[in-house]
Design a protein around this motif. Structure first.
Motif, PDB file in Angstrom:
ATOM      1  N   TRP A  13       0.837  -1.205   0.000  1.00 31.11           N
ATOM      2  CA  TRP A  13       0.000   0.000   0.000  1.00 31.11           C
ATOM      3  C   TRP A  13       0.869   1.251   0.000  1.00 31.11           C
ATOM      4  O   TRP A  13       0.598   2.235   0.696  1.00 31.11           O
ATOM      5  CB  TRP A  13      -0.957   0.008   1.199  1.00 31.11           C
ATOM      6  N   ASP A  34      -3.424  -0.692  -7.342  1.00 27.19           N
ATOM      7  CA  ASP A  34      -4.231  -0.914  -6.150  1.00 27.19           C
ATOM      8  C   ASP A  34      -5.594  -0.241  -6.294  1.00 27.19           C
ATOM      9  O   ASP A  34      -5.730   0.794  -6.963  1.00 27.19           O
ATOM     10  CB  ASP A  34      -3.512  -0.370  -4.914  1.00 27.19           C
ATOM     11  N   GLU A  85      -3.715  -4.571  -4.914  1.00 34.22           N
ATOM     12  CA  GLU A  85      -4.383  -4.750  -3.626  1.00 34.22           C
ATOM     13  C   GLU A  85      -5.848  -4.299  -3.708  1.00 34.22           C
ATOM     14  O   GLU A  85      -6.185  -3.339  -4.396  1.00 34.22           O
ATOM     15  CB  GLU A  85      -3.679  -3.902  -2.555  1.00 34.22           C
TER      16      GLU A  85
END
Length: 372
Positions: free
Chosen positions: A20, A200, A230
């Motif tokens: 992240w 992500d 993600e």
């Protein structure tokens, strides 16, 4: 300023973990290139448990000293700030994730006749829209206090907006590539597909992924699509789209080479401001991938549409590009993109810009030939 290498104290999200942390490759490429030019870098990052559990650099890199501080309270950060007081340049990056507002103000206390303090905005469109929408935003009053603002992108629109908020100087330092990290490799069958998208799941990206990537998959039910990154696990997807989950950095080159084409889509804010290639666009180009991208202002400064990449206005045009690509077209686009980024858009190029912006004149023999 001295011709010797600079001592740079850099407060950022993480150098050792890309979890992240979309800025990880930007940090690494740029700091590695600055180290290669003789600068000494100390990177201060919070010891957040999730980042450390997902770290992809098991040991600290040779090009920077990594100092971790407790994410609880300010005591650890106070020690880091005192340690950074002797640096020539102190950098506070956006999005550290711990005490950002507090740290934005505290680093300014390190400014002196021998120490520059720089704010490095890794998400300028979001910062600028936030400040524009809130006259009481804590960062607004700090902008004129920094010696200069660096941004990961933005072009004239971001530069002018920061100047309107009182910035003394605003310099875009665009994403680039590290040729040692991003390069062609052999294809892997597990990544074989017609189109891949990897990023992500973020609120200001998801809508555009739906309109470009998901829509193209719906239009081409007999083609194979791969989605990586993600946060997409619970998201509904077309039947011909396979979710890879988060893709380790060690697999990025193989994924881009194995896919017939690679899609890059801008986030909402960056699409509005324009003039900023996503790091993954240039990284894919360095691997020799055949790129399809959404339109954004300034793209021709990085890749030439039609010769080094394809530009699609919507999901329908993405689908048309996937259908029309020939084997020769895939090869030619990928090779042309790779030549362009290696000639103009490596982190070695960006390190020179940073030196110039800081007023540093390198002395003879300060550039290292290689970095471990």
């Amino acid at each position: 300023m001295s011709s010797h290498g600079l001592r740079i104290a850099f407060f950022g999200a993480s150098l050792v973990s890309a979890w992240w942390n979309g800025a990880a490759m930007y940090y690494r490429g740029l700091l590695r290139a600055l180290h290669a030019r003789g600068h000494r870098i100390t990177f201060y990052e919070p010891a957040l448990p999730e980042r450390q559990r997902h770290r992809d650099l098991p040991v600290a890199p040779d090009y920077a000293t990594v100092v971790m501080y407790s994410a609880e309270g300010t005591q650890g950060l106070e020690r880091c700030l005192e340690d950074a007081r002797s640096a020539d340049v102190v950098v506070k990056a956006s999005g550290v994730g711990v005490l950002d507002d507090w740290l934005n103000a505290r680093v300014l206390e390190l400014r002196s006749g021998t120490t520059q303090v720089v704010y490095w905005d890794l998400d300028a469109p979001v910062t600028l829209e936030r400040m524009a929408g809130n006259p009481e935003d804590a960062f607004r009053a700090l902008v004129p206090c920094y010696d200069r603002i660096f941004t990961q992108g933005g072009g004239d629109a971001v530069v002018l907006a920061y100047r309107d908020f009182g910035a003394r100087e605003c310099i875009p330092v665009y994403s680039a590539v590290d040729p040692d990290a991003h390069h062609p490799v052999g294809p892997e069958p597990r990544f074989d597909c017609d189109l891949v998208f990897m990023d992500d799941r973020l609120p200001d990206l998801e809508r555009r992924v739906e309109s470009y990537f998901m829509r193209a998959a719906d239009l081409l039910p007999d083609k194979r699509f791969l989605l990586g990154g993600e946060g997409w696990g619970e998201r509904s997807r077309p039947a011909n789209m396979r979710y890879l989950g988060p893709v380790p950095l060690r697999d990025h080159n193989a994924l881009r080479v194995s896919a017939r084409s690679v899609l890059d889509v801008s986030r909402d804010g960056m699409a509005r401001f324009g003039f900023s290639p996503a790091p993954r666009l240039l990284e894919a180009a360095a691997a020799g991938a055949c790129l399809i991208t959404d339109p954004w202002e300034g793209i021709e400064l990085f890749l030439e549409p039609g010769r080094e990449c394809l530009v699609a206005q919507d999901g329908l045009e993405v689908a048309e590009a996937v259908l029309c690509l020939t084997d020769e077209g895939v090869r030619q686009l990928g090779e042309a993109a790779r030549r362009r980024v290696l000639a103009e858009h490596t982190y070695a190029h960006r390190a020179l810009l940073v030196e110039q912006a800081l007023g540093h004149v390198p002395g003879p023999g300060t550039v290292r030939k290689s970095v471990a």
